[in-house]
Design an enzyme around this catalytic site. Structure first.
Site, mmCIF file in Angstrom:
data_model
loop_
_atom_site.group_PDB
_atom_site.id
_atom_site.type_symbol
_atom_site.label_atom_id
_atom_site.label_comp_id
_atom_site.label_asym_id
_atom_site.label_seq_id
_atom_site.Cartn_x
_atom_site.Cartn_y
_atom_site.Cartn_z
ATOM 1 C CG ASP A 458 -5.999 -2.952 -49.092
ATOM 2 O OD1 ASP A 458 -5.054 -3.739 -48.967
ATOM 3 O OD2 ASP A 458 -7.153 -3.188 -48.679
ATOM 4 C CG ASP A 528 -7.624 -8.571 -44.365
ATOM 5 O OD1 ASP A 528 -7.491 -7.393 -43.986
ATOM 6 O OD2 ASP A 528 -7.671 -8.887 -45.566
#
Ligand code: GLA
Length: 709
Positions: A458, A528
């Site tokens: 990430d 997301d």
């Protein structure tokens, strides 16, 4: 015929299976773009191509207005340059001259031609490189600048490609815009006079724009001229599309010249990233298929390129930072029961990370949460028949961490200015070898001692205050690019040292998705935003540029955390089955019936997965004016199997039927449809399915299978 020269070697023709790209090489170092389109039948056609040079007034370019293929800065030309450089003592605008070309033999489906330009004193050289992927109809462009024997060369702009389209009545530009939780929104607009720039100045590829473009002249999904390109780069990039006063369209892109500098000492070279270009007359579907096939063949890395993407479970939305051996085991029970094949522990397993305020950088297992390390959980997951994966964010550090206490000098910072924290974190200087050694040691410890076969990598903030104390300005302006090189170095390290590990790239969802990162990682976390309805446009936009095998989509809880929308489980599954499927909800809160339904859809997904992950995608509703349905179709390349997804997407004014003509089948073969009808491919493609559209969140998946004689 491949690559050949005409007109006393002044004209260079690059031919692929179906397309041609033609450049005229001028002695003074300009490369003129002459033609890019369908391959022409005869050599004489290429001889006859006109190189338009237009000299209307003393206010225009010295050598006339023309199409450019490479344009060094420093004379009377006003488009964005492919190269801008000066020497340490202030010499600007070198006198470039053509210095020959090299055509290599074809190797692994690619043939390379390099056009050499040298400054008149032989101190600096530019290799303008074209890799011709003949079977794939893709031409890859880059340049390498070398300081042969001059004083230090200050490169201020070095783009990967320049190309021009001739004046015509109109051109349209398609590109992808967005934001966090709203990535990949397709923008289509007429190219008008002036310059449009899309770019990233954030240090990552960015959620806001993507280094992909398509230019068309009224193309639809199935036909029409489309010129397109993808830049393989994960840092600051730019793409300029300019319509000049005479109607030429100049396109140029590569590393962003924003806060950029590369200083080349004698003997040093600087290769730019690669821009992959293609042309098709088969519309936007033809464009996507061409790009997707190329990605499958030449971009996606080994050894996982051919492997099916497993159905994963990710614990983020279920437990957030509150992970523990006990609760992850309990989730693993549930995930295995419904059919998941990989279990991924997300953020929160390390340091003293109970929120986003601390511990990035301290990659030791949290002993309170996992008293015996990760191994008991890993063994448990493996016994359940699943692979084990883990979340990492190695480019970052929290101020509240042991790493920051020990190495405050490792983060980007200016001398007197406070660093901006975002999500409470700072960014490590990934161009530094010591930083990367720290990260590689951490990876060795983690991957070398435990049975981990998946990493979600990430990156949860953009870069800022990109400086290094004690370094000169020129050196500091190189840090942005060095960050990307450092990242690629670590990704390459993982691929070499731990080839069994599959890597998912993530940057707060879709903030770092491009062909550069996809050459080194295996799949991406798309967004997301896990709302099934929002996802439809995110995924459709993504399909223009990227192959669905690399696009991960999760089914999560309802109402959705982002917008409180309540969506039936079936619809959530159908929306998420159009890529690599993941489950990201809190399975403890799902009812027995919901878990049974989930198991049913996961089994079904595994059955249709070869068609989705290996097939060609068709956007059947891309041009539908009302967009009240989302219809995507996937077809095996051999036409043997197809799957059609139909999802209601904003029904208004009551029920009505919708005709769905499918594509890509063998028209003479017979196909059995999962709704019970058998008919020819021609029937399905001309009459198709009639879908009664009745209600909110209605969705169907229809399978079409070729009937073997
Ligand atoms: C990012 C990712 C999420 C999750 C969190 C963890 O936002 O996109 O999927 O991993 O970080 O902090």
């Amino acid at each position: 015929m491949g690559i050949f020269q005409l007109k006393n070697e002044q004209r260079l023709v690059l031919e692929t299976k179906e397309t041609a790209y033609v450049i005229d090489i001028h002695k003074h170092g300009h490369l003129q773009h002459v033609y890019w389109g369908e391959k022409l039948p005869e050599t004489a056609d290429y001889e006859a191509l006109q190189s338009i040079v237009f000299s209307p007034s003393s206010f225009e370019a010295t050598r006339g207005v023309m199409g450019y293929d490479y344009i060094p800065w420093g004379e009377m030309v006003y488009t964005e340059p492919t190269l801008k450089a000066s020497s340490a003592s202030g010499e600007r605008g070198f006198k470039w001259e053509y210095a020959g070309l090299d055509i290599a033999a074809e190797d692994s489906g690619k043939q390379q031609v390099v056009i050499k330009l040298q400054d008149s004193l032989g101190r600096y050289q530019v290799d303008v490189t074209y890799d011709v992927f003949r079977q794939d109809d893709i031409i890859a462009r880059s340049q390498t600048i070398t300081n042969i024997k001059g004083e230090a060369l200050y490169i201020e702009a070095a783009r990967s490609m320049q190309v021009s389209l001739p004046p015509a009545s109109w051109y349209n530009l398609s590109h992808l815009a967005g934001k966090w939780v709203g990535e990949f929104q397709l923008i289509q607009e007429e190219i008008r006079e002036g310059r449009k720039t899309i770019d990233s100045r954030r240090g990552n590829t960015s959620h806001h724009a993507n280094p992909w473009f398509a230019i068309d002249q009224g193309a639809g999904e199935d036909s029409g001229d489309v010129w397109f390109g993808h830049l393989a780069y994960s840092g600051n990039w730019d793409l300029h599309v300019e319509k000049d006063a005479h109607g030429f369209i100049h396109v140029c892109g590569g590393i962003n010249d924003f806060d950029f500098m590369k200083v080349l000492q004698p003997g040093e070279s600087f290769p730019t990233p690669v821009f992959y270009l293609g042309y098709t007359s088969k519309g936007f579907t033809g464009m996507s298929h061409q790009a997707h096939r190329f990605q499958r063949k030449h971009i996606m890395p080994e050894p996982h390129r051919e492997a099916e993407r497993k159905v994963l479970y990710n614990s983020w939305e279920a437990t957030y930072f509150d992970v523990s051996e006990e609760n992850q085991k309990a989730l693993a029970d549930e995930a295995a029961t419904i059919g998941c094949e990989r279990f991924v522990v997300d953020d929160g397993w390390f340091g003293k990370r109970n929120s986003d305020q601390s511990s990035l950088g301290d990659w030791e297992v949290n002993q309170d949460k996992f008293p015996n390390g990760l191994d008991p959980l890993i063994s448990y997951v493996k016994e359940k028949g699943m692979d084990f994966g883990i979340w990492l964010e190695p480019e970052m550090v929290n101020k509240d961490s042991r790493l920051f206490q020990e190495h405050p000098e490792w983060v980007y910072h200016f001398a007197t200015k406070d660093q901006t924290t975002a999500r409470n974190q700072l960014v490590l200087q990934f161009g530094r070898e010591d930083v990367r050694t720290y990260v590689k040691n951490m990876l060795d410890k983690l991957l070398g001692s435990s049975d981990i076969s998946f990493i979600k990598w990430d990156m949860n903030r953009s870069l800022s205050e990109v400086g290094r104390i004690g370094a000169g300005v020129g050196e500091q302006k190189q840090l942005w690019h060095e960050h990307v090189e450092g990242l690629y170095d670590v990704f390459d390290y993982i691929k070499n040292a731990y080839p069994h590990v599959l890597v998912e790239t993530c940057s707060g969802g879709g903030g770092r998705i491009d062909l550069g990162v996809l050459q080194r990682t295996d799949q991406f976390w798309t967004s997301d935003n896990t709302d099934a309805r929002d996802r439809l446009s995110i995924q459709r936009g993504c399909s223009y540029a990227y192959h669905q095998k690399t696009m991960m989509c999760w089914v999560t809880d309802s109402p959705n955390w982002l917008n409180q929308r309540t969506v039936p489980l079936k619809y959530r599954f159908h929306s998420a089955m159009m890529g690599g499927l993941g489950i990201g909800g809190n399975l403890h809160e799902w009812t027995k019936e919901e878990k049974e339904e989930a198991a049913h859809w996961i089994t079904f997904y595994k059955h249709i997965r070869p068609v989705i992950q290996e097939g060609l995608a068709y956007r059947l509703t891309a041009t539908h004016p009302k967009k009240e349905t989302e219809i995507m179709q996937y077809v095996r390349e051999d036409g043997s199997r197809s799957v059609v997804f139909l999802l209601e997407n904003g029904l208004s004014f009551g029920p009505h039927p919708v005709q769905v003509k499918v594509k890509g089948l063998d028209e003479n073969a017979r196909y059995y449809s999962s709704d019970g009808t058998t008919a020819t491919g021609a029937f399905w493609m001309n009459h198709g399915l009639i879908w009664p559209l009745n209600e909110e969140y209605q969705c169907e998946i229809i399978e079409l299978s070729k009937v073997e004689d």
